[in-house]
Design a protein around this motif. Structure first.
Motif, PDB file in Angstrom:
ATOM      1  N   ASP A  64     -17.997  38.699 -62.703  1.00 35.85           N
ATOM      2  CA  ASP A  64     -17.386  37.895 -63.767  1.00 35.85           C
ATOM      3  C   ASP A  64     -17.543  36.411 -63.458  1.00 35.85           C
ATOM      4  O   ASP A  64     -17.811  35.598 -64.354  1.00 35.85           O
ATOM      5  CB  ASP A  64     -15.900  38.236 -63.923  1.00 35.85           C
ATOM      6  N   GLU A  65     -17.362  36.068 -62.197  1.00 34.19           N
ATOM      7  CA  GLU A  65     -17.529  34.667 -61.790  1.00 34.19           C
ATOM      8  C   GLU A  65     -18.970  34.226 -61.967  1.00 34.19           C
ATOM      9  O   GLU A  65     -19.243  33.108 -62.421  1.00 34.19           O
ATOM     10  CB  GLU A  65     -17.094  34.503 -60.325  1.00 34.19           C
ATOM     11  N   LEU A  66     -19.924  35.102 -61.633  1.00 25.52           N
ATOM     12  CA  LEU A  66     -21.337  34.810 -61.859  1.00 25.52           C
ATOM     13  C   LEU A  66     -21.594  34.525 -63.333  1.00 25.52           C
ATOM     14  O   LEU A  66     -22.231  33.532 -63.689  1.00 25.52           O
ATOM     15  CB  LEU A  66     -22.182  35.991 -61.380  1.00 25.52           C
ATOM     16  N   ASN A  67     -21.078  35.395 -64.192  1.00 26.87           N
ATOM     17  CA  ASN A  67     -21.288  35.216 -65.625  1.00 26.87           C
ATOM     18  C   ASN A  67     -20.654  33.928 -66.130  1.00 26.87           C
ATOM     19  O   ASN A  67     -21.212  33.227 -66.983  1.00 26.87           O
ATOM     20  CB  ASN A  67     -20.723  36.414 -66.398  1.00 26.87           C
ATOM     21  N   LYS A  68     -19.475  33.601 -65.593  1.00 27.33           N
ATOM     22  CA  LYS A  68     -18.780  32.385 -66.016  1.00 27.33           C
ATOM     23  C   LYS A  68     -19.571  31.146 -65.609  1.00 27.33           C
ATOM     24  O   LYS A  68     -19.730  30.209 -66.392  1.00 27.33           O
ATOM     25  CB  LYS A  68     -17.385  32.340 -65.394  1.00 27.33           C
ATOM     26  N   MET A  69     -20.095  31.163 -64.383  1.00 22.89           N
ATOM     27  CA  MET A  69     -20.913  30.041 -63.916  1.00 22.89           C
ATOM     28  C   MET A  69     -22.155  29.869 -64.793  1.00 22.89           C
ATOM     29  O   MET A  69     -22.491  28.765 -65.213  1.00 22.89           O
ATOM     30  CB  MET A  69     -21.361  30.275 -62.471  1.00 22.89           C
ATOM     31  N   PRO A 126     -25.123  37.242 -70.154  1.00 26.88           N
ATOM     32  CA  PRO A 126     -24.219  37.837 -69.176  1.00 26.88           C
ATOM     33  C   PRO A 126     -24.715  39.193 -68.668  1.00 26.88           C
ATOM     34  O   PRO A 126     -25.503  39.863 -69.311  1.00 26.88           O
ATOM     35  CB  PRO A 126     -22.920  37.999 -69.963  1.00 26.88           C
ATOM     36  N   MET A 127     -24.212  39.537 -67.507  1.00 24.76           N
ATOM     37  CA  MET A 127     -24.615  40.755 -66.838  1.00 24.76           C
ATOM     38  C   MET A 127     -23.436  41.722 -66.824  1.00 24.76           C
ATOM     39  O   MET A 127     -22.335  41.360 -66.439  1.00 24.76           O
ATOM     40  CB  MET A 127     -25.029  40.419 -65.402  1.00 24.76           C
ATOM     41  N   THR A 128     -23.651  42.931 -67.289  1.00 25.42           N
ATOM     42  CA  THR A 128     -22.595  43.939 -67.246  1.00 25.42           C
ATOM     43  C   THR A 128     -22.824  44.847 -66.042  1.00 25.42           C
ATOM     44  O   THR A 128     -23.963  45.070 -65.626  1.00 25.42           O
ATOM     45  CB  THR A 128     -22.550  44.774 -68.532  1.00 25.42           C
ATOM     46  N   VAL A 129     -21.730  45.347 -65.504  1.00 25.85           N
ATOM     47  CA  VAL A 129     -21.772  46.123 -64.269  1.00 25.85           C
ATOM     48  C   VAL A 129     -21.342  47.555 -64.522  1.00 25.85           C
ATOM     49  O   VAL A 129     -20.287  47.806 -65.109  1.00 25.85           O
ATOM     50  CB  VAL A 129     -20.841  45.502 -63.205  1.00 25.85           C
ATOM     51  N   GLN A 130     -22.165  48.497 -64.095  1.00 21.75           N
ATOM     52  CA  GLN A 130     -21.813  49.916 -64.136  1.00 21.75           C
ATOM     53  C   GLN A 130     -21.725  50.417 -62.698  1.00 21.75           C
ATOM     54  O   GLN A 130     -22.650  50.241 -61.906  1.00 21.75           O
ATOM     55  CB  GLN A 130     -22.879  50.714 -64.886  1.00 21.75           C
ATOM     56  N   PHE A 131     -20.600  51.021 -62.351  1.00 23.08           N
ATOM     57  CA  PHE A 131     -20.411  51.559 -61.009  1.00 23.08           C
ATOM     58  C   PHE A 131     -20.918  52.994 -60.975  1.00 23.08           C
ATOM     59  O   PHE A 131     -20.365  53.874 -61.623  1.00 23.08           O
ATOM     60  CB  PHE A 131     -18.935  51.503 -60.616  1.00 23.08           C
ATOM     61  N   THR A 149     -26.909  45.420 -66.150  1.00 25.63           N
ATOM     62  CA  THR A 149     -27.605  45.370 -67.448  1.00 25.63           C
ATOM     63  C   THR A 149     -27.483  43.977 -68.049  1.00 25.63           C
ATOM     64  O   THR A 149     -26.399  43.381 -68.041  1.00 25.63           O
ATOM     65  CB  THR A 149     -27.016  46.394 -68.432  1.00 25.63           C
ATOM     66  N   TRP A 150     -28.581  43.439 -68.541  1.00 21.72           N
ATOM     67  CA  TRP A 150     -28.594  42.145 -69.238  1.00 21.72           C
ATOM     68  C   TRP A 150     -29.716  42.174 -70.260  1.00 21.72           C
ATOM     69  O   TRP A 150     -30.810  42.648 -69.991  1.00 21.72           O
ATOM     70  CB  TRP A 150     -28.808  40.996 -68.245  1.00 21.72           C
ATOM     71  N   ASP A 151     -29.452  41.718 -71.461  1.00 23.59           N
ATOM     72  CA  ASP A 151     -30.475  41.615 -72.509  1.00 23.59           C
ATOM     73  C   ASP A 151     -31.316  42.878 -72.655  1.00 23.59           C
ATOM     74  O   ASP A 151     -32.531  42.821 -72.843  1.00 23.59           O
ATOM     75  CB  ASP A 151     -31.412  40.432 -72.236  1.00 23.59           C
ATOM     76  N   GLY A 152     -30.677  44.052 -72.526  1.00 18.50           N
ATOM     77  CA  GLY A 152     -31.395  45.299 -72.669  1.00 18.50           C
ATOM     78  C   GLY A 152     -32.195  45.705 -71.448  1.00 18.50           C
ATOM     79  O   GLY A 152     -32.824  46.768 -71.438  1.00 18.50           O
ATOM     80  N   GLU A 153     -32.197  44.888 -70.403  1.00 18.18           N
ATOM     81  CA  GLU A 153     -32.894  45.202 -69.158  1.00 18.18           C
ATOM     82  C   GLU A 153     -31.887  45.736 -68.142  1.00 18.18           C
ATOM     83  O   GLU A 153     -30.689  45.505 -68.250  1.00 18.18           O
ATOM     84  CB  GLU A 153     -33.570  43.949 -68.597  1.00 18.18           C
TER      85      GLU A 153
END
Length: 200
Positions: A64-69, A126-131, A149-153
């Motif tokens: 989340d911090e990465l995405n915020k930055m 932004p980057m979403t995280v799946q555990f 996952t980001w932009d479909g990648e």
């Protein structure tokens, strides 16, 4: 070796430890109340941190911090490393940076090439995280397998965590598969250290 790790350029890591006194992510899984707590509360907090949920919350907070930055246009890899990584990993990164800088100044090509971004598996945010999996959270070291996952990648990464200063901190970034090759081992090899690998 299949490389999924991505990281900063050599010169970008020079200010790594100087950022250690910078902003801190609020501790989301330990008691942050400034008032005194009794021993039973302390023991309960220590037990609570060794759960899959606590690990997920902490790792998610780092991304989340990465995405915020990135969203704010002020992405600072050194600051993020200082926030999320164990002290011994930061110190190892600093040693690699110093040796690489020395080699560069001497005109040698024997410097450490950080093969991509540890945090950014691609350019998109932004980057979403799946555990995908978490090993036994009661152990000293825990491995967390993520699909980002980001932009479909998509990209995959394996983190090795340990508790430091009451938080789960990243002690190594590694390939998702089980070949045991991690960022730490690559750096130790560069420094001539043989301490085993992430799987050891």
């Amino acid at each position: 070796m299949k490389k999924l790790l991505m990281g900063i350029a050599v010169m970008g890591s020079l200010a790594l430890l100087s950022a250690c006194d910078g902003k801190k992510l609020s501790n989301i899984i330990t008691n942050t109340d400034s008032t005194a707590v009794d021993s039973s509360q302390t023991e309960a907090t220590a037990a609570d941190i060794h759960t899959e949920e606590a690990i997920k919350q902490q790792v998610q907070a780092y991304y989340d911090e990465l995405n915020k930055m990135a969203d704010g246009g002020d992405f600072n890899m050194n600051s993020l490393d200082s926030l999320a990584c164990t002290q011994d990993l930061l110190e190892l990164m600093q040693k690699v940076s110093e040796k690489s800088e020395e080699a560069f100044e001497q005109g040698s090509d024997m410097y450490f090439e950080d093969e991509g971004h540890r945090w950014l598996q691609g350019i998109g945010v932004p980057m979403t995280v799946q555990f995908d999996d978490i090993t036994d959270p009661t152990q000293e070291y825990v491995e967390v397998f993520l699909t980002l996952t980001w932009d479909g990648e998509q990209g995959q990464v394996r983190l090795r965590l340990k508790v430091e200063d009451g938080q789960w901190k990243i002690n190594d970034f590694a390939d998702y598969d089980t070949d045991g090759v991690g960022f730490r081992r690559d750096m130790e090899f560069f420094l001539g250290i043989d301490n085993g690998d992430i799987a050891g």
